[in-house]
Design a protein around this motif. Structure first.
Motif, short mmCIF file in Angstrom:
data_model
loop_
_atom_site.label_atom_id
_atom_site.label_comp_id
_atom_site.label_asym_id
_atom_site.label_seq_id
_atom_site.Cartn_x
_atom_site.Cartn_y
_atom_site.Cartn_z
N GLY A 1 0.83 -1.19 0.00
CA GLY A 1 0.00 0.00 0.00
C GLY A 1 0.87 1.25 0.00
O GLY A 1 1.86 1.31 0.72
N THR A 2 0.51 2.21 -0.84
CA THR A 2 1.27 3.45 -0.91
C THR A 2 0.33 4.64 -1.05
O THR A 2 -0.84 4.49 -1.40
CB THR A 2 2.24 3.45 -2.12
OG1 THR A 2 1.48 3.22 -3.31
CG2 THR A 2 3.31 2.40 -1.98
N ARG A 3 0.87 5.80 -0.76
CA ARG A 3 0.12 7.06 -0.93
C ARG A 3 0.85 7.96 -1.92
O ARG A 3 2.07 7.99 -1.95
CB ARG A 3 0.04 7.81 0.39
CG ARG A 3 -0.74 7.13 1.50
CD ARG A 3 -0.72 8.03 2.73
NE ARG A 3 -1.40 7.47 3.88
CZ ARG A 3 -2.67 7.71 4.19
NH1 ARG A 3 -3.39 8.50 3.42
NH2 ARG A 3 -3.21 7.15 5.27
N ASP A 4 0.07 8.69 -2.70
CA ASP A 4 0.59 9.80 -3.49
C ASP A 4 -0.19 11.02 -3.03
O ASP A 4 -1.30 11.29 -3.52
CB ASP A 4 0.42 9.55 -4.98
CG ASP A 4 1.06 10.63 -5.83
OD1 ASP A 4 1.21 11.77 -5.34
OD2 ASP A 4 1.41 10.34 -6.99
N ASN A 5 0.36 11.75 -2.11
CA ASN A 5 -0.38 12.87 -1.51
C ASN A 5 -0.60 13.99 -2.52
O ASN A 5 -1.60 14.71 -2.44
CB ASN A 5 0.36 13.38 -0.29
CG ASN A 5 0.36 12.36 0.85
OD1 ASN A 5 -0.53 11.53 0.93
ND2 ASN A 5 1.36 12.43 1.70
N ALA A 6 0.30 14.15 -3.46
CA ALA A 6 0.12 15.19 -4.47
C ALA A 6 -1.12 14.91 -5.33
O ALA A 6 -1.79 15.84 -5.80
CB ALA A 6 1.36 15.29 -5.34
#
Length: 122
Positions: free
Chosen positions: A68-73
């Motif tokens: 699981g990962t996030r791309d906050n942009a």
């Protein structure tokens, strides 16, 4: 009404990979714990993974095969799933919460998406 939107599901052969996405314009996902769940026909909704602001947690059944990962942009959360198995065929949902409690319990999540179908062919 807050709505999360999942995408990236589809038909894949056993052993294949998919990357699911979860996005919304209604929340800043970096401020929320985001969970991934799945539900197969006739079965209860099952915890897959959860991304808190600091850590990521996985169900034993997917540990080592999923990330699981996030791309906050992009205000998007991803779930990369590898070495998929036919028994993992289900509708996959993302959910968000700001409350405390068991990360693996669907009842502890406030906002849900409509789900994306993942079918793993044998």
């Amino acid at each position: 009404q807050v709505q999360l939107v999942e995408s990236g599901g589809g038909l894949v052969q056993a052993g294949g990979s998919l990357r699911l996405s979860c996005a919304t314009s209604a929340l800043t996902l970096s401020s929320y714990t985001v969970g991934w769940f799945r539900q197969a026909p006739g079965k209860e909704r099952e915890f897959v993974a959860a991304l808190s602001r600091l850590n990521t947690f996985y169900a034993d059944s997917v540990k080592g095969r999923s990330t699981g990962t996030r791309d906050n942009a992009k205000n998007t959360v991803y779930l990369q799933m590898n070495s998929l198995k036919p028994e993992e065929t289900a509708v996959y949902y993302c959910a968000a919460r700001s409350r405390a409690g068991d990360l693996s319990a669907p009842i502890n999540y406030d906002y849900w998406g409509q789900g994306t179908q993942v079918t793993v062919a044998s």
